[in-house]
Design an enzyme around this catalytic site. Structure first.
Site, PDB file in Angstrom:
ATOM      1  N   GLU A  92       0.850  -1.274   0.153  1.00 23.72           N
ATOM      2  CA  GLU A  92       0.111  -0.116   0.121  1.00 23.72           C
ATOM      3  C   GLU A  92       0.745   1.239   0.079  1.00 23.72           C
ATOM      4  O   GLU A  92       1.928   1.432   0.468  1.00 23.72           O
ATOM      5  CB  GLU A  92      -1.088   0.012   1.293  1.00 23.72           C
ATOM      6  N   CYS A 105       3.318   8.261   1.170  1.00 27.65           N
ATOM      7  CA  CYS A 105       3.739   7.538   2.283  1.00 27.65           C
ATOM      8  C   CYS A 105       4.059   5.883   1.382  1.00 27.65           C
ATOM      9  O   CYS A 105       3.460   5.463   1.009  1.00 27.65           O
ATOM     10  CB  CYS A 105       2.726   7.423   3.348  1.00 27.65           C
ATOM     11  N   CYS A 112       6.610  -6.942   7.756  1.00 27.36           N
ATOM     12  CA  CYS A 112       7.461  -6.572   8.712  1.00 27.36           C
ATOM     13  C   CYS A 112       7.782  -7.677   9.816  1.00 27.36           C
ATOM     14  O   CYS A 112       6.902  -8.249  10.487  1.00 27.36           O
ATOM     15  CB  CYS A 112       6.920  -5.246   9.218  1.00 27.36           C
ATOM     16  N   CYS A 116       6.238  -4.948  16.153  1.00 29.69           N
ATOM     17  CA  CYS A 116       5.722  -4.006  17.269  1.00 29.69           C
ATOM     18  C   CYS A 116       4.210  -4.478  17.633  1.00 29.69           C
ATOM     19  O   CYS A 116       3.485  -4.652  16.666  1.00 29.69           O
ATOM     20  CB  CYS A 116       5.857  -2.708  16.749  1.00 29.69           C
ATOM     21  N   CYS A 119       1.127  -2.690  16.033  1.00 30.23           N
ATOM     22  CA  CYS A 119       1.068  -2.176  14.762  1.00 30.23           C
ATOM     23  C   CYS A 119       0.251  -3.101  13.775  1.00 30.23           C
ATOM     24  O   CYS A 119       0.697  -4.454  13.946  1.00 30.23           O
ATOM     25  CB  CYS A 119       2.478  -1.807  14.207  1.00 30.23           C
ATOM     26  N   GLY A 164       6.639  -1.916   6.605  1.00 27.57           N
ATOM     27  CA  GLY A 164       8.250  -2.426   6.593  1.00 27.57           C
ATOM     28  C   GLY A 164       9.190  -1.614   7.573  1.00 27.57           C
ATOM     29  O   GLY A 164       8.748  -0.395   7.780  1.00 27.57           O
ATOM     30  N   GLU A 165      10.195  -2.156   7.742  1.00 25.16           N
ATOM     31  CA  GLU A 165      11.259  -1.179   8.391  1.00 25.16           C
ATOM     32  C   GLU A 165      12.249  -0.978   7.337  1.00 25.16           C
ATOM     33  O   GLU A 165      13.108  -1.751   6.902  1.00 25.16           O
ATOM     34  CB  GLU A 165      12.039  -2.341   9.535  1.00 25.16           C
ATOM     35  N   SER A 196      11.692   6.931   8.544  1.00 19.90           N
ATOM     36  CA  SER A 196      11.424   6.456   9.886  1.00 19.90           C
ATOM     37  C   SER A 196      11.753   5.166  10.095  1.00 19.90           C
ATOM     38  O   SER A 196      11.426   3.966   9.518  1.00 19.90           O
ATOM     39  CB  SER A 196       9.810   6.607  10.086  1.00 19.90           C
ATOM     40  N   SER A 219      11.021   6.033  15.811  1.00 23.70           N
ATOM     41  CA  SER A 219       9.963   5.472  16.554  1.00 23.70           C
ATOM     42  C   SER A 219      10.362   5.052  18.011  1.00 23.70           C
ATOM     43  O   SER A 219      10.637   3.974  18.152  1.00 23.70           O
ATOM     44  CB  SER A 219       9.318   4.399  15.734  1.00 23.70           C
ATOM     45  N   HIS A 221       8.285   5.823  21.052  1.00 20.92           N
ATOM     46  CA  HIS A 221       7.223   5.397  21.432  1.00 20.92           C
ATOM     47  C   HIS A 221       7.016   5.083  23.178  1.00 20.92           C
ATOM     48  O   HIS A 221       6.043   4.841  23.764  1.00 20.92           O
ATOM     49  CB  HIS A 221       6.541   3.954  20.960  1.00 20.92           C
ATOM     50  N   ASN A 297      -3.925   4.884  16.062  1.00 20.21           N
ATOM     51  CA  ASN A 297      -4.979   4.445  15.141  1.00 20.21           C
ATOM     52  C   ASN A 297      -5.443   3.039  15.615  1.00 20.21           C
ATOM     53  O   ASN A 297      -4.716   2.214  15.388  1.00 20.21           O
ATOM     54  CB  ASN A 297      -4.488   4.562  13.641  1.00 20.21           C
ATOM     55  N   CYS A 341      -0.633   2.934   8.915  1.00 26.85           N
ATOM     56  CA  CYS A 341       0.375   1.830   8.590  1.00 26.85           C
ATOM     57  C   CYS A 341      -0.369   0.220   8.565  1.00 26.85           C
ATOM     58  O   CYS A 341      -0.562  -0.210   9.557  1.00 26.85           O
ATOM     59  CB  CYS A 341       1.418   1.995   9.559  1.00 26.85           C
TER      60      CYS A 341
HETATM   61  N1  SAH Z   1       8.904   0.478  10.484  1.00 26.48           N
HETATM   62  C1  SAH Z   1       8.976   2.013  10.651  1.00 26.48           C
HETATM   63  C2  SAH Z   1       8.377   2.677   9.516  1.00 26.48           C
HETATM   64  C3  SAH Z   1       7.152   2.355   9.313  1.00 26.48           C
HETATM   65  S1  SAH Z   1       5.795   2.599  10.586  1.00 26.48           S
HETATM   66  C4  SAH Z   1       8.906   2.400  11.896  1.00 26.48           C
HETATM   67  O1  SAH Z   1       8.224   1.618  12.786  1.00 26.48           O
HETATM   68  O2  SAH Z   1       9.077   3.538  12.258  1.00 26.48           O
HETATM   69  C5  SAH Z   1       5.601   4.422  10.693  1.00 26.48           C
HETATM   70  C6  SAH Z   1       5.054   4.994  12.027  1.00 26.48           C
HETATM   71  O3  SAH Z   1       3.761   4.396  12.358  1.00 26.48           O
HETATM   72  C7  SAH Z   1       5.762   4.320  13.046  1.00 26.48           C
HETATM   73  O4  SAH Z   1       6.200   5.285  13.992  1.00 26.48           O
HETATM   74  C8  SAH Z   1       4.879   3.561  14.022  1.00 26.48           C
HETATM   75  O5  SAH Z   1       5.087   3.260  15.191  1.00 26.48           O
HETATM   76  C9  SAH Z   1       3.647   4.260  13.475  1.00 26.48           C
HETATM   77  N2  SAH Z   1       2.258   3.286  13.632  1.00 26.48           N
HETATM   78  C10 SAH Z   1       2.410   2.006  13.370  1.00 26.48           C
HETATM   79  N3  SAH Z   1       0.940   1.494  13.790  1.00 26.48           N
HETATM   80  C11 SAH Z   1       0.375   2.549  14.251  1.00 26.48           C
HETATM   81  C12 SAH Z   1      -1.057   2.754  14.618  1.00 26.48           C
HETATM   82  N4  SAH Z   1      -2.075   2.016  14.657  1.00 26.48           N
HETATM   83  N5  SAH Z   1      -1.326   4.278  14.853  1.00 26.48           N
HETATM   84  C13 SAH Z   1      -0.549   5.112  14.903  1.00 26.48           C
HETATM   85  N6  SAH Z   1       0.807   5.026  14.389  1.00 26.48           N
HETATM   86  C14 SAH Z   1       1.205   3.667  14.029  1.00 26.48           C
HETATM   87 FE1  SF4 Z   2       7.376  -2.925  11.615  1.00 26.42          FE
HETATM   88 FE2  SF4 Z   2       7.207  -0.162  11.918  1.00 26.42          FE
HETATM   89 FE3  SF4 Z   2       5.156  -1.458  12.509  1.00 26.42          FE
HETATM   90 FE4  SF4 Z   2       7.026  -1.814  13.979  1.00 26.42          FE
HETATM   91  S1  SF4 Z   2       5.864  -0.222  13.792  1.00 26.42           S
HETATM   92  S2  SF4 Z   2       5.759  -3.455  13.142  1.00 26.42           S
HETATM   93  S3  SF4 Z   2       8.878  -1.530  12.845  1.00 26.42           S
HETATM   94  S4  SF4 Z   2       5.981  -1.259  10.557  1.00 26.42           S
END
Ligand code: SAH
Ligand code: SF4
Length: 354
Positions: A92, A105, A112, A116, A119, A164-165, A196, A219, A221, A297, A341
């Site tokens: 996406e 984006c 991934c 986390c 996510c 993805g990371e 990110s 990230s 958090h 979210n 995401c």
């Molecule tokens: N993997 C990388 C980049 C993709 S995620 C990373 O983790 O940084 C991009 C951002 O969206 C990250 O800061 C992640 O923690 C955040 N994210 C993931 N799931 C989310 C959710 N459900 N609500 C809000 N932010 C979220």
């Molecule tokens: Fe992967 Fe980023 Fe989601 Fe963590 S927040 S699972 S690193 S996409």
């Protein structure tokens, strides 16, 4: 012979490839212009490129490997595209409209592996890395959508924050960024690009040493290892002290600011004590840090996590501000279309499996 996507070649490599095949450098520059400035859908549309060169290109490269599977438009103009890759995997890409421009984006991996616990992308383990061309093509497809709408809209910003990371697919992501920055091509300025990472400290240092001048977001958090480990298991490999060390190295080396992202999760990391712990974690570097507070979210599969209420978010923000920290609360885009995401893709994958 398997054809490669032409969007995987940076300009120097395209020049070199065409020169190796008996073509002049000036012709390679024209091809580049047709690809990224005029944005043709077929090689045959490159009308001032000779037939021998066109044949070479057609024999060795493909122009479009991504196909649009579905798209959803939000009331605020955000559009979420689901693209199908040649191997039928779905990825996406989200277009967001802001006052300052249009940002895309991009996704960097199919799934991934960082996992986390809050996510949606982490639910789908990694199938594979995207190639550099698959990352570039996401931007080309969104730009094509804009070109077809004939409103003169141009992708001005890119956030590498899709599924993805990115630092787990470092080389391909860096190659893709070099292509989209190229000033003779899409010419998206480095200062308009943000990558990110979940905090792969070694790669943060490597990135500091690279010549790519793009913004970095981490990230975070959580302000303590104990809390961060609960929600991001990667913290066992790269605990906060390693991340802060890499951040200090980055700041000293690049002299550019870093953004720390902080999702506010109700009753988990959103209390005054957490804000104060965050202040003390970054006290030595706070002049060069922006904190981006992100409203969570909600994800169906993770009902244990909820969005903090508005007052709690503002109170957290106030603590940081009072300590002189540069901080903002992220505006949301496309909430009605699940533009967070991984959410659309995980739904689609489940629907296909079910
Ligand atoms: N993997 C990388 C980049 C993709 S995620 C990373 O983790 O940084 C991009 C951002 O969206 C990250 O800061 C992640 O923690 C955040 N994210 C993931 N799931 C989310 C959710 N459900 N609500 C809000 N932010 C979220
Ligand atoms: Fe992967 Fe980023 Fe989601 Fe963590 S927040 S699972 S690193 S996409």
């Amino acid at each position: 012979m398997k054809k490669e996507s032409i969007y995987g070649l940076p300009l120097e490599q395209l020049i070199e490839w065409l020169q190796d095949h008996g073509q002049k450098k000036s012709r390679a520059l024209r091809v580049w212009d047709w690809l990224y400035r005029k944005r043709v859908a077929n090689f045959s549309e490159m009308t001032d490129v000779n037939s021998e060169c066109l044949e070479l290109l057609t024999d060795h490269f493909i122009l479009q490997s991504l196909r649009e599977h579905t798209s959803q438009e939000s009331v605020d103009g955000t559009i979420k595209f689901l693209f199908k890759l040649p191997d039928d995997n779905l990825i996406e890409t989200v277009l967001m409209r802001h006052k300052f421009g249009s940002s895309v984006c991009v996704t960097t991996q199919v799934g991934c592996n960082i996992g986390c616990s809050f996510c949606a992308s982490g639910l789908l383990t990694k199938h594979r890395d995207l190639s550099g061309s698959e990352i570039v093509e996401q931007i080309m497809k969104v730009q094509e959508y804009m070109d077809n709408a004939r409103q003169g809209e141009k992708v001005s910003h890119v956030v590498v924050m899709g599924i993805g990371e990115p630092f787990d697919n470092y080389i391909n992501v860096m190659d893709a960024l070099r292509i989209i920055i190229d000033h003779k091509g899409l010419a998206i300025p480095g200062r308009g690009i943000t990558i990110s990472t979940s905090g792969l400290a070694d790669k943060i240092s490597e990135f500091a040493d690279s010549d790519l001048k793009v913004n970095l977001a981490i990230s975070l958090h959580a302000p303590t290892n104990e809390l961060r480990e609960q929600i991001m298991k990667i913290n066992r490999v790269y605990p906060l002290e390693k991340i802060i060390q890499a951040v200090e190295y980055y700041l000293a080396k690049t002299k550019r600011r870093i953004t720390l992202e902080y999702i506010l999760l109700k009753d988990l990391n959103d209390q005054r004590e957490h804000a104060l712990q965050l202040v003390s974690l970054i006290k030595n570097i706070q002049q060069l840090i922006n904190i981006n507070l992100i409203p969570y979210n909600p994800v169906d599969e993770h009902p244990q996590y909820q969005r903090s209420d508005h007052e709690t978010m503002l109170a957290f923000y106030d603590v940081l501000k009072k300590h002189g920290i540069n901080c903002s609360i992220r505006l949301e885009h496309g909430r009605d279309i699940e533009a967070a995401c991984g959410q659309l893709r995980s739904k689609q994958v489940k629907a296909n499996q079910g």
